[in-house]
Design a protein around this motif. Structure first.
Motif, PDB file in Angstrom:
ATOM      1  N   GLU A  35       0.821  -1.208   0.000  1.00 34.02           N
ATOM      2  CA  GLU A  35       0.000   0.000   0.000  1.00 34.02           C
ATOM      3  C   GLU A  35       0.855   1.257   0.000  1.00 34.02           C
ATOM      4  O   GLU A  35       2.068   1.209   0.209  1.00 34.02           O
ATOM      5  CB  GLU A  35      -0.956  -0.024   1.190  1.00 34.02           C
ATOM      6  N   THR A  36       0.196   2.399  -0.223  1.00 35.94           N
ATOM      7  CA  THR A  36       0.860   3.691  -0.342  1.00 35.94           C
ATOM      8  C   THR A  36       0.225   4.690   0.621  1.00 35.94           C
ATOM      9  O   THR A  36      -0.990   4.688   0.792  1.00 35.94           O
ATOM     10  CB  THR A  36       0.715   4.239  -1.778  1.00 35.94           C
ATOM     11  N   VAL A  37       1.049   5.532   1.229  1.00 41.33           N
ATOM     12  CA  VAL A  37       0.564   6.668   2.013  1.00 41.33           C
ATOM     13  C   VAL A  37       1.257   7.918   1.485  1.00 41.33           C
ATOM     14  O   VAL A  37       2.324   7.843   0.876  1.00 41.33           O
ATOM     15  CB  VAL A  37       0.819   6.531   3.532  1.00 41.33           C
ATOM     16  N   LYS A  45       5.382   4.059  -0.903  1.00 45.66           N
ATOM     17  CA  LYS A  45       4.761   2.750  -1.118  1.00 45.66           C
ATOM     18  C   LYS A  45       5.682   1.674  -0.548  1.00 45.66           C
ATOM     19  O   LYS A  45       6.854   1.592  -0.902  1.00 45.66           O
ATOM     20  CB  LYS A  45       4.521   2.493  -2.606  1.00 45.66           C
ATOM     21  N   PHE A  46       5.124   0.847   0.321  1.00 42.58           N
ATOM     22  CA  PHE A  46       5.854  -0.267   0.925  1.00 42.58           C
ATOM     23  C   PHE A  46       5.803  -1.420  -0.074  1.00 42.58           C
ATOM     24  O   PHE A  46       4.777  -2.068  -0.249  1.00 42.58           O
ATOM     25  CB  PHE A  46       5.207  -0.621   2.248  1.00 42.58           C
ATOM     26  N   ALA A  71      11.090   0.169  -0.422  1.00 38.62           N
ATOM     27  CA  ALA A  71       9.972   1.095  -0.584  1.00 38.62           C
ATOM     28  C   ALA A  71      10.193   1.949  -1.816  1.00 38.62           C
ATOM     29  O   ALA A  71      11.320   2.125  -2.275  1.00 38.62           O
ATOM     30  CB  ALA A  71       9.840   1.978   0.658  1.00 38.62           C
ATOM     31  N   GLU A  72       9.094   2.489  -2.319  1.00 36.88           N
ATOM     32  CA  GLU A  72       9.149   3.386  -3.465  1.00 36.88           C
ATOM     33  C   GLU A  72       8.688   4.764  -2.990  1.00 36.88           C
ATOM     34  O   GLU A  72       7.612   4.897  -2.417  1.00 36.88           O
ATOM     35  CB  GLU A  72       8.224   2.864  -4.556  1.00 36.88           C
ATOM     36  N   GLY A 126       1.311 -10.035   6.354  1.00 36.21           N
ATOM     37  CA  GLY A 126       0.676  -8.831   6.867  1.00 36.21           C
ATOM     38  C   GLY A 126       1.671  -7.862   7.476  1.00 36.21           C
ATOM     39  O   GLY A 126       1.396  -7.238   8.501  1.00 36.21           O
ATOM     40  N   TYR A 127       2.834  -7.736   6.861  1.00 39.44           N
ATOM     41  CA  TYR A 127       3.831  -6.794   7.362  1.00 39.44           C
ATOM     42  C   TYR A 127       3.313  -5.364   7.261  1.00 39.44           C
ATOM     43  O   TYR A 127       2.579  -5.013   6.326  1.00 39.44           O
ATOM     44  CB  TYR A 127       5.122  -6.888   6.562  1.00 39.44           C
ATOM     45  N   VAL A 128       3.714  -4.538   8.223  1.00 40.23           N
ATOM     46  CA  VAL A 128       3.372  -3.124   8.245  1.00 40.23           C
ATOM     47  C   VAL A 128       4.641  -2.340   8.540  1.00 40.23           C
ATOM     48  O   VAL A 128       5.330  -2.604   9.530  1.00 40.23           O
ATOM     49  CB  VAL A 128       2.299  -2.814   9.316  1.00 40.23           C
ATOM     50  N   LEU A 129       4.945  -1.380   7.658  1.00 39.13           N
ATOM     51  CA  LEU A 129       6.085  -0.488   7.857  1.00 39.13           C
ATOM     52  C   LEU A 129       5.583   0.736   8.611  1.00 39.13           C
ATOM     53  O   LEU A 129       4.586   1.333   8.224  1.00 39.13           O
ATOM     54  CB  LEU A 129       6.664  -0.076   6.501  1.00 39.13           C
TER      55      LEU A 129
END
Length: 137
Positions: A35-37, A45-46, A71-72, A126-129
């Protein structure tokens, strides 16, 4: 008299050590894998977890391990892939948690969740950065 002098000495020493400037707590933003924030106009984006060799909780390890994340980052129309290293580094590597730097602020990676446990090792999904924006000083 000795007790009063001793009490005053303790009070003065505790005040001198207690005057550190307060630190503002870091507020993390969760970026689930894939996903992207967007923070302050910068898109993060992770992409993926390249390595997660962190020593699981409750286990004694010879090496603390590390997590490597790709990440991008897109800012002002320019896109760049960034590799973050959380934890130990090997010879010739540098620990990197910086995603983006400008004159006014930086975006850094804080950690990768979930942290492995002895039951979950090798099965993590389900990794979360966790990232944060800070003023650039």
């Amino acid at each position: 008299m000795k007790n009063s002098l001793f009490a005053i000495l303790i009070l003065i020493s505790s005040l001198s050590f207690g005057q550190d400037s307060p630190k503002t707590p870091k507020i993390g933003v969760k970026v689930p894998e894939g996903e992207t924030v967007v923070l302050k106009g910068v898109s993060v984006k992770f992409l993926e977890v390249i390595e997660d060799s962190r020593c699981p909780e409750g286990v004694n390890c010879m090496w603390a391990g590390r997590a490597i994340v790709k990440a991008e980052v897109t800012s002002n129309g320019k896109t760049e892939e960034v590799t973050l290293i959380f934890g130990e580094t090997r010879p010739g590597e540098e620990k990197n948690t910086n995603l983006f730097t400008s004159d006014k602020f930086v975006i850094n990676g804080l950690t990768l969740n979930p942290y492995p446990t002895s039951e979950s090792t090798g099965k993590d999904t389900g990794y979360v950065l966790l990232i944060c924006e800070e003023k650039n000083s």
